[in-house]
Design a protein around this motif. Structure first.
Motif, PDB file in Angstrom:
ATOM      1  N   LYS A  73      49.635  63.532  60.776  1.00 56.55           N
ATOM      2  CA  LYS A  73      48.714  62.669  61.404  1.00 56.55           C
ATOM      3  C   LYS A  73      48.694  62.813  63.166  1.00 56.55           C
ATOM      4  O   LYS A  73      49.830  62.939  63.476  1.00 56.55           O
ATOM      5  CB  LYS A  73      48.871  61.132  61.041  1.00 56.55           C
ATOM      6  N   ALA A  79      39.379  52.981  68.244  1.00 54.82           N
ATOM      7  CA  ALA A  79      38.911  54.438  67.729  1.00 54.82           C
ATOM      8  C   ALA A  79      39.909  55.241  67.211  1.00 54.82           C
ATOM      9  O   ALA A  79      39.853  56.043  66.191  1.00 54.82           O
ATOM     10  CB  ALA A  79      38.403  55.285  69.061  1.00 54.82           C
ATOM     11  N   MET A  80      41.305  55.033  67.546  1.00 52.48           N
ATOM     12  CA  MET A  80      42.577  55.624  66.953  1.00 52.48           C
ATOM     13  C   MET A  80      42.325  55.172  65.499  1.00 52.48           C
ATOM     14  O   MET A  80      42.932  55.879  64.521  1.00 52.48           O
ATOM     15  CB  MET A  80      43.501  55.399  67.781  1.00 52.48           C
ATOM     16  N   GLU A 137      40.051  53.731  63.570  1.00 55.14           N
ATOM     17  CA  GLU A 137      38.937  54.457  62.853  1.00 55.14           C
ATOM     18  C   GLU A 137      39.296  55.885  62.306  1.00 55.14           C
ATOM     19  O   GLU A 137      38.775  56.311  61.283  1.00 55.14           O
ATOM     20  CB  GLU A 137      37.725  54.562  63.549  1.00 55.14           C
ATOM     21  N   GLN A 138      39.875  56.813  63.134  1.00 55.72           N
ATOM     22  CA  GLN A 138      40.206  58.037  63.064  1.00 55.72           C
ATOM     23  C   GLN A 138      41.681  58.298  62.055  1.00 55.72           C
ATOM     24  O   GLN A 138      42.089  59.418  61.866  1.00 55.72           O
ATOM     25  CB  GLN A 138      40.716  58.856  64.281  1.00 55.72           C
ATOM     26  N   ALA A 159      44.684  57.619  63.013  1.00 53.30           N
ATOM     27  CA  ALA A 159      45.805  58.229  63.964  1.00 53.30           C
ATOM     28  C   ALA A 159      46.942  57.267  63.944  1.00 53.30           C
ATOM     29  O   ALA A 159      46.923  56.055  63.610  1.00 53.30           O
ATOM     30  CB  ALA A 159      45.398  58.443  65.475  1.00 53.30           C
ATOM     31  N   HIS A 183      46.528  54.060  59.725  1.00 53.84           N
ATOM     32  CA  HIS A 183      45.608  54.694  58.562  1.00 53.84           C
ATOM     33  C   HIS A 183      44.740  53.435  57.879  1.00 53.84           C
ATOM     34  O   HIS A 183      45.503  52.295  57.770  1.00 53.84           O
ATOM     35  CB  HIS A 183      46.405  55.412  57.637  1.00 53.84           C
TER      36      HIS A 183
END
Length: 70
Positions: free
Chosen positions: A2, A29-30, A32-33, A35, A69
């Motif tokens: 990751k 944003a992190m 959602e991705q 990360a 996650h």
């Protein structure tokens, strides 16, 4: 593996609302991705990033690392 991003920055003082919002949105944003967000657990910009991540379902993992996650 990751993507892992560390958010460090000002932990005190008078931070403008716009700057706090940017850190909050970065955390979102992190999450959602998927990360991993690493901070020193202090107030200010790192705290705002963690708040954003939690708002999008980020889950705590360890003292200084937040696993984002879904």
């Amino acid at each position: 593996m990751k993507l892992t991003i560390g958010v460090m920055g000002s932990s005190g003082g008078d931070l403008p609302a716009e700057i706090k919002l940017r850190a909050f949105r970065l955390g979102q944003a992190m999450a959602e991705q998927g990360a991993v967000l690493i901070t020193g657990g202090c107030p200010g910009l790192p705290y705002e990033a963690v708040r954003g991540a939690k708002a999008k379902g980020g889950a705590r993992r360890g003292d200084l690392t937040w696993s984002l996650h879904r």
